[in-house]
Every structure is written in structure tokens, then in C-alpha cells.
Design an enzyme around this catalytic site. Structure first.
Site, PDB file in Angstrom:
ATOM      1  N   ARG A  40     -17.199   1.568 -40.764  1.00  0.00           N
ATOM      2  CA  ARG A  40     -19.498   1.389 -40.396  1.00  0.00           C
ATOM      3  C   ARG A  40     -19.401   0.073 -39.484  1.00  0.00           C
ATOM      4  O   ARG A  40     -20.399   1.407 -38.693  1.00  0.00           O
ATOM      5  CB  ARG A  40     -19.903   0.883 -41.844  1.00  0.00           C
ATOM      6  CG  ARG A  40     -19.696   1.394 -43.464  1.00  0.00           C
ATOM      7  CD  ARG A  40     -20.703   1.151 -44.399  1.00  0.00           C
ATOM      8  NE  ARG A  40     -20.379   1.949 -44.817  1.00  0.00           N
ATOM      9  CZ  ARG A  40     -21.322   1.988 -46.609  1.00  0.00           C
ATOM     10  NH1 ARG A  40     -20.972  -0.067 -46.889  1.00  0.00           N
ATOM     11  NH2 ARG A  40     -21.203   2.245 -47.497  1.00  0.00           N
ATOM     12  N   LYS A 200     -19.704   9.179 -63.236  1.00  0.00           N
ATOM     13  CA  LYS A 200     -20.633   9.631 -64.401  1.00  0.00           C
ATOM     14  C   LYS A 200     -21.497  10.952 -63.600  1.00  0.00           C
ATOM     15  O   LYS A 200     -21.735  11.064 -62.861  1.00  0.00           O
ATOM     16  CB  LYS A 200     -22.149   8.675 -64.164  1.00  0.00           C
ATOM     17  CG  LYS A 200     -21.248   7.116 -64.593  1.00  0.00           C
ATOM     18  CD  LYS A 200     -22.535   6.009 -64.320  1.00  0.00           C
ATOM     19  CE  LYS A 200     -22.207   4.954 -65.107  1.00  0.00           C
ATOM     20  NZ  LYS A 200     -23.194   4.075 -65.167  1.00  0.00           N
ATOM     21  N   GLY A 353     -18.832   6.734 -50.408  1.00  0.00           N
ATOM     22  CA  GLY A 353     -18.300   6.112 -51.286  1.00  0.00           C
ATOM     23  C   GLY A 353     -16.749   6.155 -51.487  1.00  0.00           C
ATOM     24  O   GLY A 353     -15.822   6.328 -50.809  1.00  0.00           O
ATOM     25  N   GLY A 376     -24.944   6.978 -51.855  1.00  0.00           N
ATOM     26  CA  GLY A 376     -25.907   7.417 -52.831  1.00  0.00           C
ATOM     27  C   GLY A 376     -27.213   8.249 -52.300  1.00  0.00           C
ATOM     28  O   GLY A 376     -27.631   9.040 -52.482  1.00  0.00           O
TER      29      GLY A 376
END
Length: 401
Positions: A40, A200, A353, A376
Site C-alpha cells: 500500500r 459471508k 482484501g 470494502g
């Protein structure tokens, strides 16, 4: 690329001899007091170098982890040190996030000099988007640049609040992220194959529903597939099943019958008697998961079928691993998909992610067209939801008219 981007770009910022407050995403893993993965930090270097070349002084701000108060273990010191190494230049670490000493340090900066503020979450007003904190941050610079795509879905003081108080521009990374991801969402080369994994269904329901109308195939893997199995009335043994996800999966399957996209579920899975690398494991048919066993990866037949779908695609979007790839016995499915995506002839975009981490872990990060830095944020953008950190920036028309 900038013509396709609706917001003001740092390319158009009047940066010469000015101070720029640059929101970066330096939320990186640390190990033994050092940066363990500088991906990053490297991603922000083009924006940093552009501003420095144009004579701007830079005040860099980022969060790091989720500190409870001023936690020395989550200081930006290792990050500032690694940035200095990458740039071969001096980087000063501020004593805090705001305050008289920080303001004085910012005002002393010369052309091209850099000051890294302490962890923005050391200030409780950061996550509350406190107007007073935003106002103090605005005193540190004459213009604002947001290059933190990974945090752009958060309406925080450093991502949204301060953007209303100074001329606000998108950094090169944020600009590229938005262009690449919206291109897949709105104008993909067909056929579009979407691969979704992770734990999920609830975290990806918006993306699934969005792609039901635009994708040709949606390939489901990871623990979320067991919610789909349960919705179909299949036994899942001791596999991880999200209770809320079963109802959502059922809704998606019902909608898919009349939608463009074909939802594909695993035909076989790798099951184990416990969640450990040394666990006993075997491949079973997806409809025959025994009680007392849990699914931890897609099986080889599924991996082969999914890879074949990827090879036929004009565009591929992947978010979420196919299994517990951090444990070697259950990494094969994710590795097979990573290799398929890396070799795909069409355009390939991998969401941030764990899927991005998997591409890096398998040494394939450079073999895709775009590897997002936002987990996200990439999902919310793909759903079509506005990102506060992007919405707050000036429109392109404000600087190009």
C-alpha cells in the site's frame, strides 16, 4: 483515463510551492516493529512523487489498525521509516495528528519535504468525522488530495470532513481504482465472469444482486457457498454457515432464475475434521458433506470447471478466496483460481482484501490488469453505492472549465 473520471484529479492541482494534505492508505501489517508488507505504501508513491516533482510540501495522513487511544504499537514510525527508504529521502514523523507542534512542523516544510502525521485514529474525532478535527487538519495545508481508496468508503474526518474545507483532488491511485472498477461494473467486455468467495453472503449480497443483471456467470466459493447449500436444503456438516446468509442466498437463487447471470455453486468440496493444517481431510461431493466435517476449500472438479469459465471470459472480476488458503492443505482451490485469472485472455480485475493477498502470496500480483487496494471500498463501488471519500472531492468541471 482522467477524462473518464468525474472528479478533480491531482494532475490538475495547483501544487507548485504549496502544502498538500494527502490522505494515503498506509494501513499496513507490522511485524517486530517493521512494515511486513509495503504494497500500500508503494501504491501511493506515484501521487507522492508527482506532487514533490511539482514543488509541493506534503503532509501525509493515514490510519493504522484500530488503536484504543494512543497505542505506541500502532505508531506511524515504522511506516515513515519505510517510506523514507522507498523514496531515498527524509521523512519527518509528527508528534501527533493535530495541534500547535504539528502545525509548526507543517509550516517549516520546504519544497518537496514530507511530514507523516501520527495515526489518525489516535484522535477519537477521526471516525466520528468530527468537524473540529477536520478544521484543524485543514490548517495544515492549502489543498487536499485523497489517494486512500481503501478508506474512501468511510466518512471520516481525514477522508470526507476535511475535503469540504480545502480544494480537494483525487490522487492517481484513487482515480485509477474508480476508473478500473466502474469499467468492470458498467462497461465490461463480454462474457463477464464474476468470482465471489469469502465467508459471508451478507457482505457481498449487494454485489451479487448487481451482477445478476450484467454478468454471464457468477462463480461462488469460500465459506459463503455453504449458505447457498443450506438454502437448497443440502446438508453442510459442521461447515461455517452464516444464519442471515441462508435467507439471502435463497433470495438470490430465486432471482437468478429470471436473471441474465447463471449462479454456479461448487460440485465438490474439500472437507476436514477440524480447522487445522494437520487435520484429516478428503474430497467429497458437495451434496455429501458428512456430519462432524467442515468444508474448507472447493474441490478439484470445481476448480477445473471454474478455471475453464475464467478462460472463456472477456472480463473477470474476483473478490474473495475459495477456501482457507492460509492453510496449505486447503489452498489448492484459491491457487487454481488465481492461476486461471493470471492466465485469462480477457481483462482481469481483482478486488482488494484476501483475494488480493492470495494473488500476492502466489506470486501472481503482476499478472492481472488491476489489483485493487480496497476491500470494502471496492465492493461498495461495485454495488453502485457512493463512496463518501470520492463524493466529497471537487467535480472535474470545477477545475477544467
Amino acid at each position: 483515463m482522467s477524462a473518464a473520471f468525474p472528479k478533480a484529479s491531482v494532475r490538475d492541482a495547483p501544487a507548485d510551492a504549496r502544502r498538500a494534505l494527502v490522505r494515503v492508505d498506509f494501513n499496513v501489517p507490522l511485524a517486530d516493529g517493521e512494515v511486513a508488507d509495503d504494497t500500500r505504501i508503494r501504491a501511493a508513491l506515484p501521487t507522492i512523487e508527482l506532487l514533490r516533482e511539482r514543488g509541493a510540501a506534503l503532509v501525509l495522513v493515514s490510519h493504522l489498525g484500530r488503536p484504543k487511544g494512543r497505542d505506541p504499537e500502532l505508531s506511524m514510525a515504522p511506516v515513515a521509516a519505510r517510506l523514507a527508504e522507498l523514496l531515498g529521502a527524509d521523512v519527518e514523523l509528527a508528534s501527533g495528528v493535530v495541534g500547535d507542534d504539528v502545525r509548526a512542523a507543517a509550516e517549516r516544510l520546504g519544497r518537496g519535504a514530507m511530514l507523516v502525521l501520527e495515526n489518525s485514529r489516535f484522535e477519537p474525532g477521526e471516525t466520528r468525522n468530527d468537524p473540529e478535527l477536520a478544521a484543524e487538519l485543514a490548517t495544515l495545508a492549502e489543498l487536499y488530495v485523497n489517494d486512500a481508496f481503501g478508506a474512501a468508503h468511510r466518512a471520516h474526518a481525514t477522508t470526507e470532513g476535511v475535503a469540504h474545507l480545502r480544494p480537494a483532488y483525487a490522487g492517481l491511485l484513487l482515480e485509477r481504482e474508480v476508473v478500473e472498477l466502474t469499467g468492470v461494473r458498467d462497461d465490461p467486455d463480454p462474457p463477464l465472469v464474476v468470482i465471489l468467495g469469502g465467508a459471508k453472503v451478507s457482505g457481498k449480497i449487494g454485489v451479487i444482486e448487481r451482477f445478476l443483471e450484467t454478468a454471464d456467470e457468477i462463480l461462488i466459493g469460500g465459506a459463503m457457498c455453504f449458505s447457498f447449500f443450506r438454502a437448497e436444503g443440502m446438508a453442510t456438516g459442521d461447515s461455517l454457515v452464516e444464519d442471515e446468509g441462508v435467507e439471502l442466498a435463497g433470495r438470490v437463487l430465486e432471482r437468478a432464475r429470471a436473471a441474465k447471470a447463471r449462479i454456479r455453486l461448487p460440485d465438490d468440496v474439500v472437507v476436514a475434521d477440524r480447522f487445522e493444517a494437520a487435520a484429516e481431510h478428503r474430497v467429497v461431493d458437495a451434496s455429501e458433506i458428512p456430519q462432524g466435517w467442515r468444508g474448507l476449500d472447493i474441490g478439484p472438479a470445481t476448480a477445473e470447471a471454474y478455471a475453464a469459465a475464467v478462460a472463456r471470459a472477456g472480463t473477470v472480476f474476483w473478490n474473495g478466496p475459495m477456501g482457507a488458503f492460509e492453510l496449505e492443505p486447503f489452498a489448492a482451490g484459491t491457487r487454481a483460481l488465481a492461476e486461471a485469472v493470471a492466465e485469462a485472455p480477457g481483462r482481469t480485475v481483482v478486488g482488494g482484501g484476501d483475494s488480493a493477498a492470495a494473488m500476492s502470496a502466489f506470486g501472481l500480483a503482476d499478472d492481472v490488469d488491476w489489483l485493487s487496494t480496497g476491500g470494502g471500498a471496492s465492493l461498495e463501488l461495485m454495488e453502485g453505492r457512493p463512496l463518501p471519500g470520492v463524493a466529497a472531492l471537487m467535480d472535474a468541471s470545477e477545475v477544467r472549465s
